[in-house]
Design a protein around this motif. Sequence first.
Motif, short mmCIF file in Angstrom:
data_model
loop_
_atom_site.label_atom_id
_atom_site.label_comp_id
_atom_site.label_asym_id
_atom_site.label_seq_id
_atom_site.Cartn_x
_atom_site.Cartn_y
_atom_site.Cartn_z
N PHE A 29 3.21 4.69 0.68
CA PHE A 29 4.03 4.25 -0.44
C PHE A 29 4.66 2.89 -0.16
CE2 PHE A 29 7.89 4.46 -3.15
CZ PHE A 29 7.26 4.60 -4.37
N THR A 30 5.13 2.69 1.07
CA THR A 30 5.78 1.42 1.41
C THR A 30 4.80 0.26 1.36
OG1 THR A 30 7.38 2.58 2.82
CG2 THR A 30 7.11 0.22 3.19
N PRO A 153 8.15 9.69 0.88
CA PRO A 153 8.23 8.85 -0.32
C PRO A 153 9.65 8.69 -0.85
CG PRO A 153 6.41 10.41 -0.48
CD PRO A 153 7.21 10.81 0.72
N LEU A 235 -1.63 7.14 -6.41
CA LEU A 235 -0.72 6.33 -5.60
C LEU A 235 -0.53 4.93 -6.20
CD1 LEU A 235 0.90 6.61 -2.96
CD2 LEU A 235 -1.00 5.52 -1.77
N PRO A 239 3.52 3.98 -9.54
CA PRO A 239 4.47 2.85 -9.57
C PRO A 239 4.32 1.98 -10.82
CG PRO A 239 3.50 3.07 -7.39
CD PRO A 239 2.73 3.99 -8.29
N SER A 250 9.88 1.65 -7.67
CA SER A 250 10.24 2.49 -6.53
C SER A 250 10.53 3.93 -6.94
CB SER A 250 11.45 1.91 -5.80
OG SER A 250 12.57 1.82 -6.67
N GLY A 253 8.43 7.13 -6.03
CA GLY A 253 8.60 7.92 -4.81
C GLY A 253 9.25 9.25 -5.09
N TRP A 256 6.65 11.84 -6.15
CA TRP A 256 5.95 12.46 -5.01
C TRP A 256 6.84 13.49 -4.35
CZ3 TRP A 256 0.96 12.01 -4.56
CH2 TRP A 256 0.31 10.85 -5.04
#
Length: 405
Positions: A29-30, A153, A235, A239, A250, A253, A256
Amino acid sequence: MRQLLAVRGMPQYYLAATLARVGDEMVAFTLVLLVLDRTDSPALAGLTGAAYALPAMITGPILGAWLDRTPYRRTALGINQAVLGAVMLAMLAVVGHSSHWMTPALAAIAGVTLPMVTGGFTSMLPSLVPQPLLVRANSLEAASFGAATVTGPAAAATIAAAVSVEAAAVVIVVTATCSIFAIMRLPVLPAGAAATGESFLTSVAGGLKHLARTPRLRASTVATTGVMVAMGILLITLPLHMAQLGAPRSAAGYLWTALQIGSVTTAVLLGRFQSRWRPERVVIVCIAACGLAIASWSLAESLAVLLVIVAATGLLEGPMLPAMFTARQQYSPTGLQGRVGTTAASLRVGAAALGQVAGGLLVPAVGTHTALLLVAATVLAASCFGWLAGLGSLKEETRVAQSLG
């Protein structure tokens, strides 16, 4: 639960495994957020995520063969975390400040030892836990994965929103460092029971051959691998979909996190009942139910509503992961546990990588609502292909029964 945690090495095992998995779940995720924030390129974000995962398709079987032969498993797990921490620091210096090709190249370096987290830990369970406790151990293992996918996440999203995405990357470095110290406390296990005199290359192929030739294990593997293609697309999709709901990128997250909260709940509560059904059937039914639930995600008109729907989808997914572990253990001899675990994990990771590449190219072209429907269709297709893959011959079933003694 007390009986399981009383087994020598199990508390240390779950601490080390969960710490490593939290960092791993934060990475995917990052990386997407970091690349999107610094370059605004969904294609590069998808390519970077794929580069992190794709090497596992090659290294998974190799690492699995080594795990079945060596007592130095802790060393391999620790190296994985050290490499991950170093790469994340390098990412902070490189992404958006140098040629685009350097970003996926660095991600690929971190991905080389990725199967150690996704399959290497789990392959140790049959050596640590007595056979009567394996079902409970698998449920707790699924809870470890779930806790990581809940925490990872959410932590990345919260830190990115409250501080910066760069701060989230630093937290990954800290988590990797802590996991190394936890890994050092694991008991030393003897080398696996790989066949004496077998060449290393033959040993490397052993896990893949067993997965391909064992109908019930093949069914579980095909279905769960197909799901990861959908997760890779998701994924990238989530976003970008946040703009449709008036939320920052963000915030994806938290979706998830909601998915995994539901998943952990049923994985733990229903774990003791799963021995009543064949594990591959549990896998296929859960995946089909998830596909139907995901088809409704695009109808949500607010983040709050979508969070509730996603959490309900997680409840349907929960029994799948412990059933997948049980299938690998139940349909594989002890000497193949490491290879089967890391090879199956490498296939799943590779499938997610391909999904991220597809998502990076597909989502900007078709829009996020259509992409969510395609994700649902992909999950349903995975369930169907898994069922078809399990239609093995009587000869195959007899051979597997004989190999398991």
